[in-house]
Write an enzyme that holds these catalytic residues in place. Structure first.
Site, PDB file in Angstrom:
ATOM      1  N   PRO A  44      -3.308   7.427   2.808  1.00  0.00           N
ATOM      2  CG  PRO A  44      -1.174   6.697   3.353  1.00  0.00           C
ATOM      3  CD  PRO A  44      -2.148   6.774   2.225  1.00  0.00           C
ATOM      4  CD  GLU A  45      -8.023  11.290   4.229  1.00  0.00           C
ATOM      5  OE1 GLU A  45      -8.489  12.267   4.839  1.00  0.00           O
ATOM      6  OE2 GLU A  45      -8.754  10.415   3.710  1.00  0.00           O
ATOM      7  CG  HIS A  55       5.116  -4.353  -3.259  1.00  0.00           C
ATOM      8  ND1 HIS A  55       5.012  -4.327  -4.630  1.00  0.00           N
ATOM      9  CD2 HIS A  55       4.305  -5.348  -2.832  1.00  0.00           C
ATOM     10  CE1 HIS A  55       4.164  -5.270  -5.012  1.00  0.00           C
ATOM     11  NE2 HIS A  55       3.727  -5.909  -3.954  1.00  0.00           N
ATOM     12  NE  ARG A 104      -3.301   1.369  -6.187  1.00  0.00           N
ATOM     13  CZ  ARG A 104      -4.505   1.929  -6.190  1.00  0.00           C
ATOM     14  NH1 ARG A 104      -5.183   2.024  -5.080  1.00  0.00           N
ATOM     15  NH2 ARG A 104      -5.007   2.398  -7.301  1.00  0.00           N
TER      16      ARG A 104
END
Ligand SMILES: [Zn+2]
Length: 284
Positions: free
Chosen positions: A2-3, A93, A118
């Site tokens: 994500p940016e 997660h 992750r």
């Protein structure tokens, strides 16, 4: 990863769904998500607290609490913030789960879930006097193109004093906060600048184009709810994908004909340590 546009979309979702609500229970699954301060600090800092605002600087989400402290979330590679009913099963997660006290308007009890396959992302709680100690990187961030705007004179001087390539400069969070691999490629294409062109050799006109492209690309991407790639890891707080990936001109289009000039074939190579895409005809 994500940016700025993706994090901004998440921020807007938090404003709609979470700001003004009290957290009445905190459950932590995976300790790695709270590695910076440890679980006790996060549980104590958040339980019973009301989230007053959702702010963003670059890729950092910062939510001031009614205690005077703040909740900081960085999504890194694959983090998601989801608002869901506690009835709906948590993902394996879902590492930090904040139960929100019910509002009078809704009978369903909801959770704000930090989901991160992750586990590079982080949830941090810090007090106003702890910024330099706990989240020192926030103090080193350059201006945010949407929150602060990029001052043209300052931008021009920044470019003039470095030999680094244009892509490396755009990725440097201390120069501009929030741009990552996808948007640097899209911005450079629209500005018609090769990713390796030394910044000090970008003339006034190309620098103008670059300055404009930063603003235009990021705003268009925010309007489209960000980019969701094939890994589908980026979604907003309601689990919805963005659509700016459909408007990418170079990113992820290696080997295909450039849609801008209809002549060049999009190249891909590692630039500034990242997989980068550009058109050899448009971007010399
Ligand atoms: Zn082209």
């Amino acid at each position: 990863m994500p940016e700025l546009p993706e994090v901004e979309t998440v921020r807007r979702g938090l404003v709609d769904r979470v700001v003004g609500r009290r957290i009445d229970r905190v459950e932590i699954g995976r300790l790695r998500a709270v590695r910076r301060t440890g679980p006790e600090r996060v549980i104590e800092g958040l339980t019973g607290r009301t989230i007053l605002e959702a702010q963003r600087r670059g890729k950092y989400l910062i939510c001031p609490l009614d205690s005077g402290e703040s909740l900081m979330v960085h999504l890194r590679m694959s983090g998601q913030l989801l608002v869901d009913s506690i009835e709906s099963p948590r993902s394996a997660h879902s590492h930090v789960n904040l139960r929100l006290a019910p509002t009078s308007a809704s009978a369903t009890i909801e959770e704000l879930r930090f989901v991160d396959p992750r586990t590079f992302g982080e949830v941090v709680v810090f007090g106003p006097e702890e910024v330099d100690l706990v989240v020192p990187e926030i103090g080193r961030l350059g201006p945010d193109p949407i929150v602060d705007g990029i001052d043209w004179g300052d931008f021009r001087r920044r470019l003039a004093r470095t030999r680094r390539g244009a892509k490396a400069v755009l990725l440097d969070q201390s120069v501009i906060a929030g741009i990552g691999n996808i948007y640097s490629d899209e911005i450079l294409h629209r500005a018609r600048i090769h990713p390796l062109r030394p910044a000090e050799r970008i003339g006034r006109e190309p620098a103008r184009r670059l300055h404009r492209a930063i603003d235009e690309v990021l705003r268009a991407a925010v309007a489209a709810g960000g980019s969701t790639l094939r890994d589908a890891q980026y979604v907003d707080v309601a689990g919805r994908s963005g659509s700016f990936q459909d408007l990418h001109l170079v990113y992820g289009r290696a080997g295909r004909t450039c849609v801008t000039c209809e002549r060049g074939r999009i190249r891909v190579a590692t630039v500034a340590g990242r997989t980068s895409h550009w058109c050899p005809v448009c971007q010399r």
